[in-house]
Enzyme design. Structure first.
Site, PDB file in Angstrom:
ATOM      1  N   SER A 126     -54.235  17.355 -20.876  1.00 59.19           N
ATOM      2  CA  SER A 126     -54.693  16.395 -21.886  1.00 59.19           C
ATOM      3  C   SER A 126     -56.035  15.778 -21.505  1.00 59.19           C
ATOM      4  O   SER A 126     -56.761  15.275 -22.376  1.00 59.19           O
ATOM      5  CB  SER A 126     -53.673  15.276 -22.061  1.00 59.19           C
ATOM      6  OG  SER A 126     -52.481  15.793 -22.533  1.00 59.19           O
TER       7      SER A 126
ATOM      8  N   PRO B   1     -48.274  12.026 -18.062  1.00 56.35           N
ATOM      9  CA  PRO B   1     -48.421  11.789 -16.612  1.00 56.35           C
ATOM     10  C   PRO B   1     -49.787  11.239 -16.190  1.00 56.35           C
ATOM     11  O   PRO B   1     -49.983  10.923 -15.025  1.00 56.35           O
ATOM     12  CB  PRO B   1     -48.219  13.186 -16.027  1.00 56.35           C
ATOM     13  CG  PRO B   1     -48.693  14.111 -17.113  1.00 56.35           C
ATOM     14  CD  PRO B   1     -48.327  13.464 -18.409  1.00 56.35           C
ATOM     15  N   GLY B   2     -50.746  11.126 -17.114  1.00 63.21           N
ATOM     16  CA  GLY B   2     -51.953  10.401 -16.738  1.00 63.21           C
ATOM     17  C   GLY B   2     -53.284  11.114 -16.913  1.00 63.21           C
ATOM     18  O   GLY B   2     -54.287  10.673 -16.361  1.00 63.21           O
ATOM     19  N   GLY B   3     -53.313  12.185 -17.715  1.00 60.01           N
ATOM     20  CA  GLY B   3     -54.586  12.908 -17.921  1.00 60.01           C
ATOM     21  C   GLY B   3     -55.682  12.019 -18.502  1.00 60.01           C
ATOM     22  O   GLY B   3     -56.820  12.037 -18.043  1.00 60.01           O
TER      23      GLY B   3
ATOM     24  N   ASP C 229     -46.348   3.320 -20.207  1.00 60.53           N
ATOM     25  CA  ASP C 229     -45.444   4.451 -20.484  1.00 60.53           C
ATOM     26  C   ASP C 229     -44.189   4.279 -19.643  1.00 60.53           C
ATOM     27  O   ASP C 229     -44.266   3.867 -18.480  1.00 60.53           O
ATOM     28  CB  ASP C 229     -46.127   5.791 -20.120  1.00 60.53           C
ATOM     29  CG  ASP C 229     -45.483   6.979 -20.832  1.00 60.53           C
ATOM     30  OD1 ASP C 229     -44.247   7.133 -20.745  1.00 60.53           O
ATOM     31  OD2 ASP C 229     -46.213   7.749 -21.462  1.00 60.53           O
TER      32      ASP C 229
ATOM     33  N   ASP D 227     -51.869   8.228 -26.963  1.00 61.73           N
ATOM     34  CA  ASP D 227     -51.449   9.625 -27.137  1.00 61.73           C
ATOM     35  C   ASP D 227     -49.927   9.690 -27.250  1.00 61.73           C
ATOM     36  O   ASP D 227     -49.303  10.681 -26.868  1.00 61.73           O
ATOM     37  CB  ASP D 227     -51.956  10.433 -25.910  1.00 61.73           C
ATOM     38  CG  ASP D 227     -51.837  11.943 -26.106  1.00 61.73           C
ATOM     39  OD1 ASP D 227     -51.707  12.394 -27.257  1.00 61.73           O
ATOM     40  OD2 ASP D 227     -51.863  12.668 -25.090  1.00 61.73           O
TER      41      ASP D 227
ATOM     42  N   LYS E 216     -50.045  12.882 -34.337  1.00 66.05           N
ATOM     43  CA  LYS E 216     -49.266  14.130 -34.287  1.00 66.05           C
ATOM     44  C   LYS E 216     -48.903  14.513 -35.720  1.00 66.05           C
ATOM     45  O   LYS E 216     -48.479  13.654 -36.501  1.00 66.05           O
ATOM     46  CB  LYS E 216     -47.999  13.943 -33.447  1.00 66.05           C
ATOM     47  CG  LYS E 216     -48.216  13.216 -32.122  1.00 66.05           C
ATOM     48  CD  LYS E 216     -49.084  13.994 -31.155  1.00 66.05           C
ATOM     49  CE  LYS E 216     -49.392  13.179 -29.911  1.00 66.05           C
ATOM     50  NZ  LYS E 216     -50.326  13.806 -28.987  1.00 66.05           N
TER      51      LYS E 216
HETATM   52  N1  SAM Z   1     -52.077  11.341 -22.646  1.00 64.50           N
HETATM   53  C1  SAM Z   1     -51.097  11.759 -21.653  1.00 64.50           C
HETATM   54  C2  SAM Z   1     -51.836  12.497 -20.550  1.00 64.50           C
HETATM   55  O1  SAM Z   1     -53.042  12.629 -20.654  1.00 64.50           O
HETATM   56  O2  SAM Z   1     -51.224  12.906 -19.572  1.00 64.50           O
HETATM   57  C3  SAM Z   1     -50.010  12.598 -22.247  1.00 64.50           C
HETATM   58  C4  SAM Z   1     -49.143  11.806 -23.155  1.00 64.50           C
HETATM   59  S1  SAM Z   1     -47.717  12.654 -23.691  1.00 64.50           S
HETATM   60  C5  SAM Z   1     -48.349  13.705 -24.881  1.00 64.50           C
HETATM   61  C6  SAM Z   1     -46.911  11.454 -24.655  1.00 64.50           C
HETATM   62  C7  SAM Z   1     -46.370  10.282 -23.871  1.00 64.50           C
HETATM   63  O3  SAM Z   1     -46.054   9.261 -24.817  1.00 64.50           O
HETATM   64  C8  SAM Z   1     -45.094  10.572 -23.095  1.00 64.50           C
HETATM   65  O4  SAM Z   1     -45.303  10.351 -21.717  1.00 64.50           O
HETATM   66  C9  SAM Z   1     -44.080   9.556 -23.652  1.00 64.50           C
HETATM   67  O5  SAM Z   1     -43.287   8.973 -22.639  1.00 64.50           O
HETATM   68  C10 SAM Z   1     -45.012   8.516 -24.258  1.00 64.50           C
HETATM   69  N2  SAM Z   1     -44.419   7.686 -25.306  1.00 64.50           N
HETATM   70  C11 SAM Z   1     -43.831   8.074 -26.468  1.00 64.50           C
HETATM   71  N3  SAM Z   1     -43.419   6.992 -27.158  1.00 64.50           N
HETATM   72  C12 SAM Z   1     -43.775   5.910 -26.424  1.00 64.50           C
HETATM   73  C13 SAM Z   1     -43.632   4.515 -26.617  1.00 64.50           C
HETATM   74  N4  SAM Z   1     -43.037   4.012 -27.711  1.00 64.50           N
HETATM   75  N5  SAM Z   1     -44.127   3.698 -25.662  1.00 64.50           N
HETATM   76  C14 SAM Z   1     -44.748   4.178 -24.566  1.00 64.50           C
HETATM   77  N6  SAM Z   1     -44.883   5.504 -24.339  1.00 64.50           N
HETATM   78  C15 SAM Z   1     -44.417   6.354 -25.262  1.00 64.50           C
END
Ligand code: SAM
Length: 360
Positions: A192, A226-228, A244, A280, A309
């Site tokens: 990401s 995970p933190g990208g 998160d 995200d 999304k």
């Molecule tokens: N941008 C991140 C990266 O660069 O690694 C990847 C994010 S991943 C696509 C989506 C994340 O959204 C997941 O880790 C999920 O736990 C989190 N998520 C979904 N709904 C959430 C909420 N209501 N509050 C906080 N985090 C949420």
């Protein structure tokens, strides 16, 4: 078109637009919205699997240049169509078709094809074809790699079926097929990170990047694990609050400029204003749109960069609804959106309060 006209966009009655394969219908819906509101008489022919839309003038009059469209990776005006190049001397036949339109100089020659598995073989064909074509262009007196000159686009539907276009320098996304070649650094916690890099490279101008992404600035990253994205923001020197319930990569946990909060992104409230909200979260797009608007109008952040999304069928309609939700329908907040190369079933949006000094 007059002979050797350097600005083909003025005369084009057809544009070729490229998008992610499978998103042609969404691009056509977006084009229909634009053409209706701009009073443009046009119709689309969609090759959904190839990620290609041909937009034709309905009355034979030249088409105006379409705006930057969310689903279009690339767009250019067509000058010639070669449905069946001969087996031998394809370069000669192609140049014959192009002859009335060729300018004296070109900024580049972009050989494009569907971004599909079949397209990969065409990519290999194009790499072999290129030196022959460039030699023939030079022999015809066309200077290559001249800054500011138009760019020649050739779309290969297959190795004998080619559509040609000329685009003004600097138009469209600055990569052939709209695909940036970015390398994922080993230290990045997820792919990401490339999405954020591409978003910053396309949705912000160089001047905005300089002003809006400076060391010492602050960001909140909702759905950070995970933190990208957090990692990419740290590369730019920003302090990040990463929200998160999931775990962050080890390297970020040791970083004192990253604060990880295991909270719900919809409930979290920042204790003070931040420069950036990035988001995200895999959540309903309308819900995310309302949240982003709330942050911006409350003055909790200056700018927001977020993903929507789009798992539904009518994706353009959803984008248009989310845009209205974020901007209030009156343009009171700024909005730029794109389905980036690194976006899958989603788009990336930049939104801002005009007071934040972004270009409108
Ligand atoms: N941008 C991140 C990266 O660069 O690694 C990847 C994010 S991943 C696509 C989506 C994340 O959204 C997941 O880790 C999920 O736990 C989190 N998520 C979904 N709904 C959430 C909420 N209501 N509050 C906080 N985090 C949420």
């Amino acid at each position: 078109m007059t002979e050797r006209d350097p600005i083909p966009t003025r005369h084009a009655t057809r544009w070729l637009l490229q998008c992610r394969p499978g998103f042609g219908a969404d691009l056509a819906a977006e084009l229909a919205d634009w053409s209706n509101s701009a009073g443009v008489a046009g119709w689309s022919r969609v090759e959904n699997d190839q990620g290609r839309v041909d937009f034709h003038s309905a009355d034979g009059r030249p088409l105006p240049t379409p705006p930057a469209l969310t689903f279009a990776r690339q767009a250019w005006p067509v000058v010639a169509d070669c449905p069946q190049l001969p087996e031998r001397d394809r370069v000669g036949a192609l140049l014959e078709a192009l002859a009335p339109h060729l300018p004296e100089a070109l900024a580049g020659v972009w050989l494009e094809h569907p971004d599909t598995n079949d397209g990969k073989a065409l990519g290999r064909f194009c790499r072999k074809f290129r030196p022959h074509l460039e030699r023939a262009l030079r022999e015809r007196g066309v200077a290559l790699e001249r800054a500011g000159a138009p760019r020649l686009h050739l779309w290969f539907a297959d190795s004998r079926q080619v559509v040609a276009g000329l685009a003004p320098a600097g138009s469209g996304r600055p990569w052939p097929m709209g695909i940036p070649r970015l390398r994922l650094p080993r230290a990045a916690p997820s792919r990401s990170a490339l999405k954020l890099e591409e978003a910053v490279g396309w949705l912000l101008t160089p001047v905005e990047r300089e002003a809006a992404l400076r060391p010492g600035m602050s960001a909140v990253d909702l759905g950070a694990a995970p933190g990208g994205w957090t990692w990419a923001l740290r590369q730019a020197g920003l302090h990040v609050t990463a929200v998160d319930n999931g775990p962050l990569a080890e390297s970020l946990r040791a970083d004192r400029a990253v604060r990880h909060l295991r909270e719900d992104g919809f409930r979290y409230r920042p204790p003070h204003r931040v420069d950036w909200l990035v988001c995200d979260m895999v959540e309903q797009p309308h819900r995310v749109a309302r949240l982003v608007r709330h942050w911006l109008v409350s003055g909790w952040c200056g700018r927001a960069l977020f993903n929507l999304k789009l798992p539904m069928r009518r994706r353009w309609q959803c984008v248009a609804e989310c845009r209205a939700l974020v901007t209030g329908g009156s343009g009171e907040l700024g909005w730029r959106s794109a389905q980036l190369y690194h976006d899958r079933e989603e788009i990336t949006v930049l939104a801002w309060r005009p007071a934040a000094g972004s270009r409108g």
